[in-house]
Design a protein around this motif. Structure first.
Motif, mmCIF file in Angstrom:
data_model
loop_
_atom_site.group_PDB
_atom_site.id
_atom_site.type_symbol
_atom_site.label_atom_id
_atom_site.label_comp_id
_atom_site.label_asym_id
_atom_site.label_seq_id
_atom_site.Cartn_x
_atom_site.Cartn_y
_atom_site.Cartn_z
ATOM 1 N N ILE A 109 0.834 -1.208 0.000
ATOM 2 C CA ILE A 109 0.000 0.000 0.000
ATOM 3 C C ILE A 109 0.863 1.251 0.000
ATOM 4 O O ILE A 109 0.640 2.186 -0.768
ATOM 5 N N SER A 110 1.874 1.271 0.866
ATOM 6 C CA SER A 110 2.710 2.467 0.992
ATOM 7 C C SER A 110 3.523 2.719 -0.263
ATOM 8 O O SER A 110 3.656 3.868 -0.707
ATOM 9 N N LEU A 111 4.055 1.654 -0.865
ATOM 10 C CA LEU A 111 4.890 1.829 -2.052
ATOM 11 C C LEU A 111 4.071 2.034 -3.318
ATOM 12 O O LEU A 111 4.611 2.497 -4.328
ATOM 13 N N SER A 112 2.797 1.688 -3.286
ATOM 14 C CA SER A 112 1.972 1.793 -4.485
ATOM 15 C C SER A 112 0.978 2.943 -4.429
ATOM 16 O O SER A 112 0.069 3.012 -5.252
ATOM 17 N N PHE A 113 1.139 3.843 -3.461
ATOM 18 C CA PHE A 113 0.201 4.956 -3.381
ATOM 19 C C PHE A 113 0.283 5.822 -4.627
ATOM 20 O O PHE A 113 -0.734 6.302 -5.129
ATOM 21 N N ASP A 114 1.500 6.034 -5.128
ATOM 22 C CA ASP A 114 1.634 6.819 -6.360
ATOM 23 C C ASP A 114 0.961 6.112 -7.525
ATOM 24 O O ASP A 114 0.403 6.742 -8.419
ATOM 25 N N ASN A 115 0.984 4.775 -7.492
ATOM 26 C CA ASN A 115 0.278 4.004 -8.508
ATOM 27 C C ASN A 115 -1.214 4.295 -8.451
ATOM 28 O O ASN A 115 -1.879 4.453 -9.479
ATOM 29 N N ALA A 116 -1.765 4.381 -7.232
ATOM 30 C CA ALA A 116 -3.187 4.678 -7.067
ATOM 31 C C ALA A 116 -3.522 6.056 -7.625
ATOM 32 O O ALA A 116 -4.572 6.249 -8.253
ATOM 33 N N VAL A 117 -2.630 7.018 -7.403
ATOM 34 C CA VAL A 117 -2.866 8.368 -7.909
ATOM 35 C C VAL A 117 -2.886 8.383 -9.431
ATOM 36 O O VAL A 117 -3.777 8.957 -10.055
ATOM 37 N N VAL A 118 -1.889 7.738 -10.043
ATOM 38 C CA VAL A 118 -1.824 7.691 -11.506
ATOM 39 C C VAL A 118 -3.024 6.938 -12.064
ATOM 40 O O VAL A 118 -3.643 7.353 -13.051
ATOM 41 N N ASN A 119 -3.356 5.807 -11.439
ATOM 42 C CA ASN A 119 -4.519 5.039 -11.886
ATOM 43 C C ASN A 119 -5.798 5.870 -11.826
ATOM 44 O O ASN A 119 -6.653 5.793 -12.711
ATOM 45 N N ALA A 120 -5.941 6.668 -10.748
ATOM 46 C CA ALA A 120 -7.147 7.472 -10.580
ATOM 47 C C ALA A 120 -7.307 8.483 -11.702
ATOM 48 O O ALA A 120 -8.424 8.755 -12.160
ATOM 49 N N LYS A 121 -6.202 9.045 -12.158
ATOM 50 C CA LYS A 121 -6.254 10.015 -13.251
ATOM 51 C C LYS A 121 -6.780 9.385 -14.537
ATOM 52 O O LYS A 121 -7.451 10.045 -15.331
ATOM 53 N N ILE A 122 -6.440 8.107 -14.738
ATOM 54 C CA ILE A 122 -6.893 7.394 -15.934
ATOM 55 C C ILE A 122 -8.292 6.834 -15.740
ATOM 56 O O ILE A 122 -9.157 6.924 -16.617
ATOM 57 N N LEU A 123 -8.522 6.271 -14.556
ATOM 58 C CA LEU A 123 -9.776 5.563 -14.310
ATOM 59 C C LEU A 123 -10.990 6.485 -14.369
ATOM 60 O O LEU A 123 -12.085 6.050 -14.731
ATOM 61 N N LYS A 124 -10.805 7.753 -14.017
ATOM 62 C CA LYS A 124 -11.948 8.666 -14.005
ATOM 63 C C LYS A 124 -12.499 8.920 -15.410
ATOM 64 O O LYS A 124 -13.614 9.425 -15.552
ATOM 65 N N THR A 125 -11.748 8.566 -16.450
ATOM 66 C CA THR A 125 -12.225 8.741 -17.825
ATOM 67 C C THR A 125 -12.940 7.498 -18.340
ATOM 68 O O THR A 125 -13.422 7.490 -19.464
ATOM 69 N N MET A 126 -13.013 6.441 -17.527
ATOM 70 C CA MET A 126 -13.582 5.171 -17.968
ATOM 71 C C MET A 126 -15.005 4.990 -17.447
ATOM 72 O O MET A 126 -15.402 5.593 -16.456
ATOM 73 N N ASP A 127 -15.768 4.148 -18.135
ATOM 74 C CA ASP A 127 -17.131 3.851 -17.725
ATOM 75 C C ASP A 127 -17.156 3.117 -16.383
ATOM 76 O O ASP A 127 -16.179 2.467 -15.988
ATOM 77 N N ALA B 203 -2.653 -4.894 -2.850
ATOM 78 C CA ALA B 203 -3.104 -4.502 -4.185
ATOM 79 C C ALA B 203 -4.595 -4.209 -4.212
ATOM 80 O O ALA B 203 -5.047 -3.286 -4.899
ATOM 81 N N MET B 204 -5.362 -4.988 -3.448
ATOM 82 C CA MET B 204 -6.797 -4.758 -3.399
ATOM 83 C C MET B 204 -7.112 -3.426 -2.741
ATOM 84 O O MET B 204 -7.965 -2.663 -3.212
ATOM 85 N N PHE B 205 -6.418 -3.110 -1.652
ATOM 86 C CA PHE B 205 -6.638 -1.829 -0.985
ATOM 87 C C PHE B 205 -6.210 -0.662 -1.878
ATOM 88 O O PHE B 205 -6.851 0.395 -1.872
ATOM 89 N N VAL B 206 -5.138 -0.841 -2.632
ATOM 90 C CA VAL B 206 -4.704 0.215 -3.557
ATOM 91 C C VAL B 206 -5.766 0.465 -4.619
ATOM 92 O O VAL B 206 -6.066 1.613 -4.963
ATOM 93 N N ARG B 207 -6.380 -0.610 -5.110
ATOM 94 C CA ARG B 207 -7.431 -0.456 -6.108
ATOM 95 C C ARG B 207 -8.670 0.213 -5.507
ATOM 96 O O ARG B 207 -9.290 1.061 -6.143
ATOM 97 N N SER B 208 -9.025 -0.161 -4.298
ATOM 98 C CA SER B 208 -10.151 0.501 -3.631
ATOM 99 C C SER B 208 -9.843 1.974 -3.388
ATOM 100 O O SER B 208 -10.708 2.839 -3.541
ATOM 101 N N LEU B 209 -8.609 2.241 -3.015
ATOM 102 C CA LEU B 209 -8.183 3.616 -2.798
ATOM 103 C C LEU B 209 -8.286 4.430 -4.082
ATOM 104 O O LEU B 209 -8.686 5.600 -4.073
#
Length: 322
Positions: free
Chosen positions: A38-56, A248-254
């Motif tokens: 979770i701690s090392l992948s927080f930046d991954n969650a941020v980047v994912n969020a930028k992309i995911l918000k454009t998806m259905d 990984a699951m918590f990062v995706r929920s985040l």
């Protein structure tokens, strides 16, 4: 909390399986691995969020289901086995059998090849950290450092040049051609993943199936740090899969939570703190080629950086509101 219900269910199941594997010690190690991920992948969650918000919405849900299967069994199980197999020059099935049924032998092989893992993982993490540091950023956290880095970032391929210089120093001191191969394979792996990122980084692939593929490529590029770092916690491949899978699951929920609540701009320094944590992990892995460093040091330093980034973001947010 509704965004994290499924994550907590996965956590309970995962920790229960860990208890079956090794009782309370295994539960503790699995929890540490989840926190590490979770701690090392927080930046991954941020980047994912930028992309995911454009998806259905349907593809956002599939990101939590289909994507999790790929993340857990692909990046958190298969990749660690491949790393050990390549490092120890063994077949895949032989590596799996040893990991599952001969943990003492597996740990012995791992301890004899850990310098290769540290070299590969450290190189990969350095590229993740340095590309962030040298890029031009509108928001700066530790301004003296980041302004200086931004000036150096104007030099073409500065991250690669410094990575090569670090590699020369490490290889010269280690006096090992296998460490050299592992180190530069780490740089090559990151470069290939970055090329794939850029290939898919167009507006017409940010929806549907291709959008999901793009997010999994991003996850792959960021998850190496957690996979490699996990070997510093335990050699048990099952616990690695369970712990990193929970994380990984918590990062995706985040990620979904940040998209729904539109929080990406509020806590503006968290991405910086996460990248600094990645840089610290890379540096420690380089040092561990030569000296022993307690595993708790890595997690503690990363946690301190993330807490500092969160608190500073909260303070800045409070100033704006007032």
């Amino acid at each position: 909390m509704k965004y994290f219900y499924f994550s907590f269910i996965i956590a309970v199941v995962g920790l229960g399986l860990a208890f079956f594997v090794g009782r309370f010690e295994a539960v503790y190690l699995t929890a540490i691995l989840a926190v590490l991920e979770i701690s090392l992948s927080f930046d991954n969650a941020v980047v994912n969020a930028k992309i995911l918000k454009t998806m259905d919405k349907i593809w956002q849900r599939r990101f939590l289901t289909w994507g999790l299967i790929i993340a857990v069994f692909g990046m958190r199980l298969i990749i660690p086995i491949l790393i050990v197999a390549v490092a120890a020059d063994m077949g895949i099935m032989e590596t799996v059998n040893i990991a599952l049924f001969e943990p003492d032998k597996y740990e012995s092989i791992l301890s004899n090849t850990e310098n290769l893992i540290y070299a590969f993982g450290g190189a990969f993490l350095w590229m993740v950290f340095s590309d962030f540091m040298f890029e031009k950023k509108e928001i700066k956290w530790i301004k003296p450092i980041e302004k200086t880095a931004e000036k150096f970032g104007k030099v073409n391929n500065i991250s690669l040049m410094i990575a090569i210089l670090i590699g020369i120093i490490i290889v010269y001191d280690a006096k090992s051609h296998t460490v050299a191969i592992a180190y530069f394979l780490g740089i090559l792996s990151y470069s290939l993943l970055k090329a794939l990122d850029e290939y898919f980084s167009t507006e017409n692939v940010k929806n549907g199936l291709m959008g999901l593929v793009y997010l999994e490529i991003l996850d792959a590029s960021f998850s190496f740090d957690g996979v490699i770092g996990a070997f510093a916690i335990t050699p048990n491949i099952i616990l690695i899969m369970l712990g990193l899978g929970i994380g990984a699951m918590f990062v995706r929920s985040l990620t979904i939570w940040m998209v729904e609540k539109e929080l990406l701009d509020e806590y503006k320094y968290l991405e910086h703190g996460a990248h600094y944590a990645i840089g610290i992990l890379a540096f420690i892995m380089f040092l561990k080629i030569f000296i022993e460093i307690p595993e708790t040091v890595t997690g503690t330093l990363g946690l301190i950086l993330l807490i500092a980034a969160f608190v500073h973001s909260k303070m800045e947010l409070k100033k704006v509101k007032n």
